[in-house]
Structure formats: C-alpha cells, structure tokens
Motif scaffolding. Structure first.
Motif, PDB file in Angstrom:
ATOM      1  N   GLN A 111       0.852  -1.205   0.000  1.00 56.38           N
ATOM      2  CA  GLN A 111       0.000   0.000   0.000  1.00 56.38           C
ATOM      3  C   GLN A 111       0.881   1.247   0.000  1.00 56.38           C
ATOM      4  O   GLN A 111       1.593   1.519   0.959  1.00 56.38           O
ATOM      5  CB  GLN A 111      -0.920  -0.006   1.230  1.00 56.38           C
ATOM      6  CG  GLN A 111      -1.760   1.257   1.372  1.00 56.38           C
ATOM      7  CD  GLN A 111      -1.180   2.238   2.380  1.00 56.38           C
ATOM      8  OE1 GLN A 111      -1.028   1.885   3.544  1.00 56.38           O
ATOM      9  NE2 GLN A 111      -0.862   3.470   1.962  1.00 56.38           N
ATOM     10  N   LEU A 112       0.838   1.990  -1.074  1.00 53.62           N
ATOM     11  CA  LEU A 112       1.653   3.199  -1.191  1.00 53.62           C
ATOM     12  C   LEU A 112       0.902   4.399  -0.599  1.00 53.62           C
ATOM     13  O   LEU A 112      -0.329   4.427  -0.596  1.00 53.62           O
ATOM     14  CB  LEU A 112       1.974   3.477  -2.664  1.00 53.62           C
ATOM     15  CG  LEU A 112       2.467   2.285  -3.496  1.00 53.62           C
ATOM     16  CD1 LEU A 112       2.800   2.736  -4.909  1.00 53.62           C
ATOM     17  CD2 LEU A 112       3.667   1.611  -2.852  1.00 53.62           C
ATOM     18  N   VAL A 144       9.035   5.269  -4.315  1.00 54.36           N
ATOM     19  CA  VAL A 144       7.625   4.986  -4.606  1.00 54.36           C
ATOM     20  C   VAL A 144       7.350   5.065  -6.110  1.00 54.36           C
ATOM     21  O   VAL A 144       6.561   4.276  -6.647  1.00 54.36           O
ATOM     22  CB  VAL A 144       6.689   5.901  -3.778  1.00 54.36           C
ATOM     23  CG1 VAL A 144       6.543   7.284  -4.372  1.00 54.36           C
ATOM     24  CG2 VAL A 144       5.334   5.268  -3.595  1.00 54.36           C
ATOM     25  N   LEU A 193       8.421   1.801  -7.530  1.00 54.09           N
ATOM     26  CA  LEU A 193       7.443   0.731  -7.254  1.00 54.09           C
ATOM     27  C   LEU A 193       6.267   0.834  -8.225  1.00 54.09           C
ATOM     28  O   LEU A 193       5.803  -0.179  -8.764  1.00 54.09           O
ATOM     29  CB  LEU A 193       6.932   0.816  -5.808  1.00 54.09           C
ATOM     30  CG  LEU A 193       7.935   0.519  -4.703  1.00 54.09           C
ATOM     31  CD1 LEU A 193       7.326   0.799  -3.336  1.00 54.09           C
ATOM     32  CD2 LEU A 193       8.403  -0.936  -4.771  1.00 54.09           C
ATOM     33  N   LEU A 194       5.808   2.059  -8.444  1.00 52.75           N
ATOM     34  CA  LEU A 194       4.683   2.257  -9.373  1.00 52.75           C
ATOM     35  C   LEU A 194       5.073   1.830 -10.792  1.00 52.75           C
ATOM     36  O   LEU A 194       4.313   1.145 -11.476  1.00 52.75           O
ATOM     37  CB  LEU A 194       4.263   3.726  -9.397  1.00 52.75           C
ATOM     38  CG  LEU A 194       3.329   4.203  -8.290  1.00 52.75           C
ATOM     39  CD1 LEU A 194       3.208   5.721  -8.342  1.00 52.75           C
ATOM     40  CD2 LEU A 194       1.958   3.541  -8.394  1.00 52.75           C
ATOM     41  N   ALA A 208       2.814  -2.592  -6.789  1.00 50.40           N
ATOM     42  CA  ALA A 208       1.927  -1.877  -5.880  1.00 50.40           C
ATOM     43  C   ALA A 208       0.535  -2.456  -6.034  1.00 50.40           C
ATOM     44  O   ALA A 208       0.135  -2.825  -7.136  1.00 50.40           O
ATOM     45  CB  ALA A 208       1.893  -0.401  -6.241  1.00 50.40           C
ATOM     46  N   LEU A 259      -5.539   0.762  -8.312  1.00 52.56           N
ATOM     47  CA  LEU A 259      -4.886   1.241  -7.082  1.00 52.56           C
ATOM     48  C   LEU A 259      -5.839   1.993  -6.155  1.00 52.56           C
ATOM     49  O   LEU A 259      -5.724   1.907  -4.931  1.00 52.56           O
ATOM     50  CB  LEU A 259      -3.723   2.180  -7.438  1.00 52.56           C
ATOM     51  CG  LEU A 259      -2.564   1.563  -8.229  1.00 52.56           C
ATOM     52  CD1 LEU A 259      -1.611   2.650  -8.697  1.00 52.56           C
ATOM     53  CD2 LEU A 259      -1.830   0.526  -7.387  1.00 52.56           C
TER      54      LEU A 259
END
Ligand SMILES: [Fe+2]
Length: 242
Positions: A162-163, A180, A183-184, A189, A225
């Motif tokens: 969970q970002l 982040v 990661l995306l 994610a 997301l």
C-alpha cells in the motif's frame, strides 16, 4: 474511490485532534471523491491495544454518528494499522488484531529503520496463520529504499503493498519519492491510500493524487490502485493482478 488507511479517528493516536477536525477530514475526503474510508489508528502492541481498543470503538461510533448527521456521502469502517512488535504474531494467532475485512487482511507497519530479517519473520508468521499482510507505505522503509528486491520478494509472497499519497507527491522527501515512483513503474503496488493524519497537513484530500496518477499512469492501473483493489480487500477477495 476507497481510502483504506487513515488516522481520522479523534484522540486515539497522532491523527485527528478532536471530533471537529475528524469531521472536517471526512468532508475533505468526500469532496475529493472518496466514498469509503477505513479508520486505521496506530495499534502498537499488547499493552497499548488493551487500553485503546474500547476507546477506538467508542470514537468510531461517535464519528459515524457525526458523519451521518452531516449527511456526508461517506461510508466508514474501522480497523487498525498494526506495528509489528514481538507480540504481534501471538496476538494474530489469538484473533485479537482488527483486520481490514473482518477476516484476513491486516494493515501492518514497521519502524522505518527495521531490518529486513525482522520484517520478513513477522510477515511470514502472519502468513502462516493465513493472514494476508497489507504492508503500509513500503517506500518509507530504509531496507526497501536500499534494496529494490525486497519489494519483489514481498510481492512474490503474496503480501500487498500500500503506497502513500504523500510519498507519491513528494511530502516525505526525494528518497521516498524516488522509491515509490520506482514501485509504481515496476507494477509492484496493490493500492494507494491517504494515510491522512490531519485537516491541514497529511490530509485525506485525494485531488492532487488522482490528478498525478491520471497523468502518469495507465487509467486502468490508477483505477486498480484507488478503487478495485481496496474494494476487493474489503470484500476479502484477492487483489487484481497488476
Ligand atoms: Fe498510518
């Protein structure tokens, strides 16, 4: 949109200071397009949780009444953000930890400088008990900033990532933001949440985040997301593969 991580409940942690700030936060969320918010106050080990559980339940009832009274189009539910301490796995085994879906999804966090060995031991202890950890803001942990493979390892083990809204928008500095965004870009994610604490800083207003995601990500990815995966978690279903 569904916000699965917030500190909107007043007077139970470092989030909302009082009911009036909490109500203001609920309104900000709703105006920015959030239809369901999960209250996830910090939950730090046996001694604290024994004290705070009844208070969390009491504040949740009061906030729900206030949101209903204000006729805000916002559903609220209640869970917790569980700091992995030495007693966490035992508490999970005794079914004493609040989950996101009332069953198996546990929102878990670590100290930012925690070792990967400790994190993995805790996560695998929870998984062996058939809980699915939803790892809060992985991008904020030193271990993951140093070693990108850790995210891949968690992803492969079925842990959910969970970002945080603030990380994506740069509120926690360039190192967190770089992590982040990586990661995306890697598709590592499962969901994004506000981790809102207040009405003036770290807010639940999702306007800037949705704008950013729409201009940097495939629309289907942004929907996964912000809506599809949070919904599936609340329903106790597995996430959509990214
Ligand atoms: Fe949080």
């Amino acid at each position: 949109m569904i916000d699965l991580h917030s500190h909107i409940l007043p007077q139970v942690d470092d989030g909302a200071a009082n009911l009036s700030e909490a109500l203001h936060m609920a309104e900000m969320a709703a105006v920015s397009g959030v239809t369901h918010m999960v209250c996830t106050p910090h939950f730090r080990g046996e001694m604290q949780s024994l004290r705070t559980l009844p208070e969390i339940a009491r504040q949740f009832t009061l906030l729900k009444q206030a949101v209903g009274g204000a006729k805000l189009p916002l559903t609220l539910s209640c869970a917790a953000e569980i700091l992995c301490t030495p007693d966490t796995v035992d508490m999970a085994a005794a079914h004493r930890l609040p989950t996101l879906d009332g069953k198996r999804y546990l929102l878990t966090e670590f100290y930012f400088d925690e070792s990967p060995q400790y994190m993995n031991a805790c996560l695998s202890g929870l998984a062996q008990l058939h809980y699915t950890p939803v790892i809060a803001h992985p991008e904020r942990y030193d271990a993951l900033q140093r070693d990108a493979h850790l995210a891949e390892y968690w992803f492969r083990h079925g842990y959910l990532l969970q970002l945080n809204k603030g990380s994506i928008l740069g509120a926690f500095g360039s190192r967190v933001q770089h992590t982040v965004h990586r990661l995306l870009a890697d598709g590592a994610a499962h969901l994004v949440a506000s981790d809102a604490h207040h009405a003036h800083v770290r807010t639940p207003d999702m306007t800037s985040l949705t704008r950013w995601l729409r201009s940097h990500c495939n629309p289907a990815y942004a929907e996964i997301l912000l809506l599809r995966n949070p919904r599936r978690i609340l329903d106790g279903r597995p996430p959509v593969p990214v």
